[in-house]
Design a protein around this motif. Structure first.
Motif, short mmCIF file in Angstrom:
data_model
loop_
_atom_site.label_atom_id
_atom_site.label_comp_id
_atom_site.label_asym_id
_atom_site.label_seq_id
_atom_site.Cartn_x
_atom_site.Cartn_y
_atom_site.Cartn_z
N LYS A 182 34.43 -22.71 30.79
CA LYS A 182 34.83 -21.32 30.56
C LYS A 182 36.35 -21.18 30.57
O LYS A 182 36.93 -20.49 29.72
CB LYS A 182 34.23 -20.40 31.63
N ARG B 191 37.80 -22.56 27.38
CA ARG B 191 37.63 -21.65 26.24
C ARG B 191 38.67 -20.53 26.29
O ARG B 191 39.25 -20.16 25.26
CB ARG B 191 36.22 -21.09 26.21
N LYS C 295 41.46 -19.94 23.39
CA LYS C 295 41.62 -18.67 22.69
C LYS C 295 43.05 -18.16 22.82
O LYS C 295 43.64 -17.68 21.87
CB LYS C 295 40.64 -17.63 23.22
#
Length: 161
Positions: free
Chosen positions: A145, A148, A152
Motif C-alpha cells: 500500500k 502504491r 502515485k
C-alpha cells in the motif's frame, strides 16, 4: 530410565502434545507482541518516511519472528536433552531444528521408543510457520500500500497522471 526405553506411544503422544500446546501458546503470545509492535511503528509511517526506516522496521520484525522460532525450538530441545533421549543439548537442538523445519536430514535421531516425537515437532513447525507466513503477508500488504502511494505521488510529480 527403564520407563524411557520401553515403547509407550500414549506417553509419547501425551508429552509431545503438551509441548506442542506450550509452543503454540508461546508462538501466539510472541507473534501478537511482534505484530502489535510493528503496528505501533507503522502508524507513524507515511509517504515521506525514508525507505531505510521502513526497511529497518521490516528487518527488525523478521528478526523478531526468527528469534521467536529459535526460542520455540529450544522449548523442544530442552526436555529432549534433559530426559536423556539425545544427551547433548547441541545435538538435541539440531534434531529439533531438523524436525521443526521438516528438513528431515536425519543425522541425529531419537531412540526408537520415542520416535513419535519427531513428527509432533514437525506439526508444531508447520503450525507456527504457517501462522508466521500469515502475519508476514499482512505486513507486506502494508508495504505494498505504501509503495502504491509513493508510486502515485512520484507519477504526479513527474506529470504522468
Amino acid at each position: 530410565m527403564d520407563e524411557l526405553s520401553a515403547p509407550n506411544p500414549v506417553l509419547e503422544i501425551v508429552i509431545g502434545t503438551l509441548v506442542l500446546i506450550i509452543v503454540i501458546v508461546v508462538h501466539g503470545v510472541g507473534i501478537r507482541t511482534i505484530h502489535r509492535r510493528f503496528s505501533k511503528s507503522w502508524i507513524h509511517v507515511n509517504d515521506f518516511t525514508p525507505h531505510w526506516r521502513t526497511n529497518l522496521l521490516l528487518a527488525s520484525t523478521i528478526g523478531s519472528l526468527a528469534a521467536l522460532h529459535f526460542a520455540e525450538t529450544l522449548l523442544w530441545a530442552g526436555p529432549i536433552s534433559l530426559m536423556g533421549l539425545i544427551p547433548s543439548i547441541r545435538d538435541s537442538y539440531y534434531f529439533v531444528l531438523d524436525s521443526y523445519t521438516t528438513l528431515g536430514e536425519g543425522t541425529v535421531k531419537l531412540p526408537d521408543p520415542w520416535r513419535l516425537i519427531g513428527p509432533i515437532i514437525a506439526m508444531s513447525g508447520l503450525f507456527t510457520f504457517g501462522w508466521t507466513v500469515g502475519v508476514l503477508v499482512s505486513i507486506m500488504t502494508e508495504f505494498g500500500k505504501l509503495d502504491r502511494v509513493r508510486a502515485k505521488k512520484g507519477s504526479r510529480e513527474r506529470g504522468e497522471l
